[in-house]
Design an enzyme around this catalytic site. Structure first.
Site, short mmCIF file in Angstrom:
data_model
loop_
_atom_site.label_atom_id
_atom_site.label_comp_id
_atom_site.label_asym_id
_atom_site.label_seq_id
_atom_site.Cartn_x
_atom_site.Cartn_y
_atom_site.Cartn_z
N HIS A 193 25.25 -8.59 -6.09
CA HIS A 193 24.81 -10.16 -6.26
C HIS A 193 23.51 -10.39 -6.72
O HIS A 193 23.12 -11.33 -6.52
CB HIS A 193 25.37 -10.94 -4.95
CG HIS A 193 26.60 -10.79 -4.68
ND1 HIS A 193 27.78 -11.52 -5.18
CD2 HIS A 193 27.24 -9.78 -3.93
CE1 HIS A 193 28.98 -10.96 -4.75
NE2 HIS A 193 28.71 -10.03 -3.91
N LYS A 199 -7.41 4.38 -4.19
CA LYS A 199 -8.17 4.57 -2.73
C LYS A 199 -9.69 4.40 -3.15
O LYS A 199 -10.38 3.72 -2.26
CB LYS A 199 -7.91 5.87 -2.24
CG LYS A 199 -6.28 5.99 -1.65
CD LYS A 199 -6.15 7.15 -0.75
CE LYS A 199 -4.77 7.65 -0.65
NZ LYS A 199 -4.58 8.92 0.05
N GLU A 228 -5.05 2.60 5.89
CA GLU A 228 -4.09 1.66 6.27
C GLU A 228 -3.80 1.92 7.87
O GLU A 228 -3.70 1.25 8.70
CB GLU A 228 -2.72 1.69 5.38
CG GLU A 228 -3.17 1.17 4.06
CD GLU A 228 -3.45 2.39 3.24
OE1 GLU A 228 -3.98 3.40 3.32
OE2 GLU A 228 -3.09 2.03 1.96
N GLY A 287 3.47 15.39 2.83
CA GLY A 287 3.79 14.28 3.49
C GLY A 287 5.06 13.82 3.33
O GLY A 287 5.85 13.62 4.14
N ARG A 288 5.61 13.76 2.07
CA ARG A 288 7.05 13.27 1.99
C ARG A 288 8.03 14.05 2.06
O ARG A 288 9.29 13.74 1.95
CB ARG A 288 7.18 12.70 0.12
CG ARG A 288 6.68 13.90 -0.75
CD ARG A 288 6.21 13.16 -2.12
NE ARG A 288 5.61 14.20 -2.94
CZ ARG A 288 4.55 14.49 -3.02
NH1 ARG A 288 3.63 13.82 -2.31
NH2 ARG A 288 4.20 15.21 -4.09
N GLU A 337 6.51 10.26 -6.18
CA GLU A 337 5.22 10.67 -5.80
C GLU A 337 5.17 12.46 -6.36
O GLU A 337 4.04 12.82 -6.71
CB GLU A 337 4.84 10.63 -4.35
CG GLU A 337 3.47 10.74 -4.08
CD GLU A 337 3.00 10.31 -2.82
OE1 GLU A 337 2.07 9.41 -2.55
OE2 GLU A 337 3.50 11.00 -1.71
N LYS A 389 -1.07 12.74 8.28
CA LYS A 389 -1.20 14.26 8.10
C LYS A 389 -2.71 14.18 7.93
O LYS A 389 -3.50 15.25 8.54
CB LYS A 389 -0.71 14.55 6.60
CG LYS A 389 -0.78 15.89 6.46
CD LYS A 389 -0.16 16.30 5.22
CE LYS A 389 -0.60 17.90 4.75
NZ LYS A 389 0.22 18.01 3.29
O1 F6P Z 1 -1.36 8.03 -0.61
C1 F6P Z 1 -0.36 8.73 -0.59
C2 F6P Z 1 -0.42 9.62 0.48
O2 F6P Z 1 -1.05 10.49 0.46
C3 F6P Z 1 1.18 10.28 0.74
O3 F6P Z 1 1.32 11.33 0.16
C4 F6P Z 1 1.32 10.45 2.24
O4 F6P Z 1 2.57 10.67 2.62
C5 F6P Z 1 0.67 9.18 2.69
O5 F6P Z 1 -0.52 8.73 1.70
C6 F6P Z 1 0.07 9.01 4.11
O6 F6P Z 1 -0.89 10.09 4.21
P1 F6P Z 1 -1.34 10.53 5.64
O7 F6P Z 1 -0.03 10.91 6.36
O8 F6P Z 1 -2.25 11.56 5.53
O9 F6P Z 1 -1.77 9.26 6.30
#
Ligand code: F6P
Length: 550
Positions: free
Chosen positions: A384, A512, A212, A267-268, A353, A206
């Site tokens: 289990h 972060k 990452e 995002g979620r 979140e 987003k």
């Molecule tokens: O770190 C949490 C977050 O901001 C989530 O809310 C989001 O879904 C995820 O990181 C990924 O963010 P982006 O889509 O901006 O890479």
């Protein structure tokens, strides 16, 4: 603003809890033959049995009063109509517009967001169709066989969960991969067996700033260019999904290969947007539309069904009862279908979140417990592993059992066994096993009195442990869409009752920021930033393992 804990309904629930707490579920069933029938609700291909919760009709009446006092109906209307309910970020919350009926309109800042969403969806569908038909070709002229979604959090978990759930509908040529971890291992594992000429990367972010995702995307890009020997190959092998067109362009992805969405999509909550591109690639646009239709049906149910038959409302209120009155610190999600194995992880982000917060939307302390720890694994494996704790641990953990009624003929026998186990586990958690029952059983087996006395406490179960059972008539796109929307609205309702802003996530920011400082210090001869003793020692230990050359 006062905390919901001060409200009349909350106070009444507190008093009522004293009465209910000591009651046994088995006794409630024995005294009331109509309980199971009454405490069931059904909508959009989903059946909810909530009768195995430690509550009575009075509890439900008070919980529904709580929802009224918290203004759930008003907040829900505000969300669906595009008010800026995400107050800390000044944003509307309109994932429902992504799945709204195509003939509706919803204006936000002078734009019809339903029409905007439909336009992007049409581009996504057209692109996906070219890939699925083998018309979109890689730099060597070959059709795509492998799709790698690079994203994390909401840009990973939703599409991954849905692609797994609907694997039976998958395109036969396309293999989907999801890479979220930054440590290089996950990407290496995918690239090792991928053919660069046939691999398509989706960079899903987003913000297009997530460390990452960008680290993995750059590594994938280097891999591709090294194999192709030509930067121009990127255009055939990389597409992006983002709200940030400039950042996507700066990465080197052409505007034609970018699918946008908007800041009013959290995002979620974004799998319904272009973030769902992997889903469209896997199951096709028609099935993706069916997924949206299922969610839309749940939206309509949530907005119009009477409170006492309203699935998201009931699940939310029962959750609050368990968390805040019966003191349950966690909530287990136990799917009894392998295809739903990523549901717990998806719901973990959705819920924790959204509602893992201690202050209300106005900044005042929330005054009660909020999001429980959401956890789980496929139930049959859990039996289990973690179910021992569910049955006999010192804390109780309410369970959402999620099962599927229909199974293909070739799997019907196996599916019946899974279903039987699910129902039996819910029954066992509720019934428990009394010392008298255990003793009689051991006597019949000819076990001596001393041994019986020794084993009795270990082999008895207190029972009275609550659960919901949620049945999907079948695992298809519409029912899955409805299931996801059900949990989205459950999360929303809980946030409203607690007075939270469920749509920001400031809690992820500090980590972060500090990661950036630690990263700098790992590479430096000495710390540039101040750290506590433990953090400094860990950084120093890393440096010893990785001495700088020269
Ligand atoms: O770190 C949490 C977050 O901001 C989530 O809310 C989001 O879904 C995820 O990181 C990924 O963010 P982006 O889509 O901006 O890479």
């Amino acid at each position: 603003m006062t905390s919901i804990a001060q409200s009349p309904a909350w106070q009444a629930l507190g008093r009522h809890c004293q009465l209910v707490q000591s009651q046994q579920l088995t006794a409630l069933f024995a005294a009331d033959p109509g309980r199971a029938g009454r405490m069931q609700a059904e909508a959009c291909g989903l059946v909810l049995d909530y009768s195995k919760n430690r509550l009575t009709d009075d509890t439900l009446r008070l919980l529904l009063q709580l929802a009224r006092e918290a203004g759930v109906a008003e907040r829900s209307r505000a969300m669906f109509e595009g008010e800026r309910i995400n107050v800390t970020e000044g944003r509307a919350v309109l994932h429902s517009a992504l799945r709204a009926a195509p003939d509706t309109a919803l204006m936000l800042d002078g734009r019809d967001v339903v029409a905007d969403a439909a336009a992007v969806r049409a581009r996504v569908a057209a692109f996906a169709e070219r890939v699925r038909a083998g018309q979109w070709r890689g730099y060597g002229g070959e059709a795509i066989t492998d799709v790698v979604n690079i994203g994390i959090g909401g840009s990973d978990l939703g599409p991954l969960m849905v692609c797994e759930a609907l694997k039976d509908l998958a395109h036969p040529r396309l293999q989907m991969h999801f890479v979220s971890n930054v440590d290089g291992v996950q990407l290496d594992d995918v690239l090792r067996q991928a053919d660069p000429r046939r691999t398509l990367f989706i960079v899903a972010s987003k913000t297009f700033t997530t460390q990452e995702t960008l680290t993995n995307a750059h590594a994938a890009r280097r891999w591709l260019v090294a194999h192709a020997g030509d930067e121009r190959a990127v255009a055939r092998h990389f597409v992006a999904v983002s709200t940030q067109a400039d950042a996507v362009r700066a990465f080197g992805i052409d505007a034609d290969n970018m699918f946008g969405f908007w800041d009013w999509v959290g995002g979620r909550f974004s799998l319904w947007s272009a973030i769902g591109l992997p889903i469209v690639l896997q199951i096709g646009a028609e099935q993706f539309d069916a997924l949206l239709a299922g969610a839309r049906a749940m939206d309509a149910h949530f907005r119009s069904a009477p409170p006492e038959a309203n699935l998201p409302l009931l699940m939310a209120l029962i959750g609050i009862w368990n968390i805040d009155f019966l003191d349950a610190p966690t909530q287990v999600i136990a799917p009894y279908h392998q295809r739903l194995h990523r549901l717990p992880a998806f719901l973990q982000q959705l819920d924790m979140e959204s509602n893992g917060k201690s202050v209300r939307a106005d900044g005042s302390p929330v005054g009660c417990h909020t999001s429980p720890v959401i956890w789980g694994e496929p139930g049959i494996n859990g039996q289990h592993a973690y179910f021992q704790m569910l049955h006999q641990g010192t804390r109780f953990a309410p369970v959402d059992f999620v099962g599927v009624l229909e199974a293909p003929a070739e799997r019907a026998d196996a599916a019946r066994i899974a279903f039987a186990n699910m129902v039996a586990q819910a029954e066992a958690l509720m019934r428990g096993k009394s010392a008298a029952e255990v003793e009689a059983e051991m006597r019949t087996a000819g076990i001596g009195a001393d041994r019986i006395a020794q084993l009795l406490p270990h082999r008895s179960f207190a029972g009275n442990r609550p659960s919901n059972t949620l049945l999907l008539e079948r695992l298809d796109a519409p029912t899955l869409g409805a299931l996801i929307a059900l949990y989205e609205h459950r999360t929303f309702v809980q946030g409203v009752v607690w007075g939270l802003n469920s749509f920001d996530q400031w809690g992820v920011e500090l980590g972060k920021q500090l990661a950036a400082r630690v990263l700098e210090d790992l590479d430096a001869p000495a710390d540039r930033h101040a750290h506590d003793g433990s953090t400094a020692a860990l950084i120093a230990r890393y440096r010893r393992q990785h001495p700088k050359q020269g």
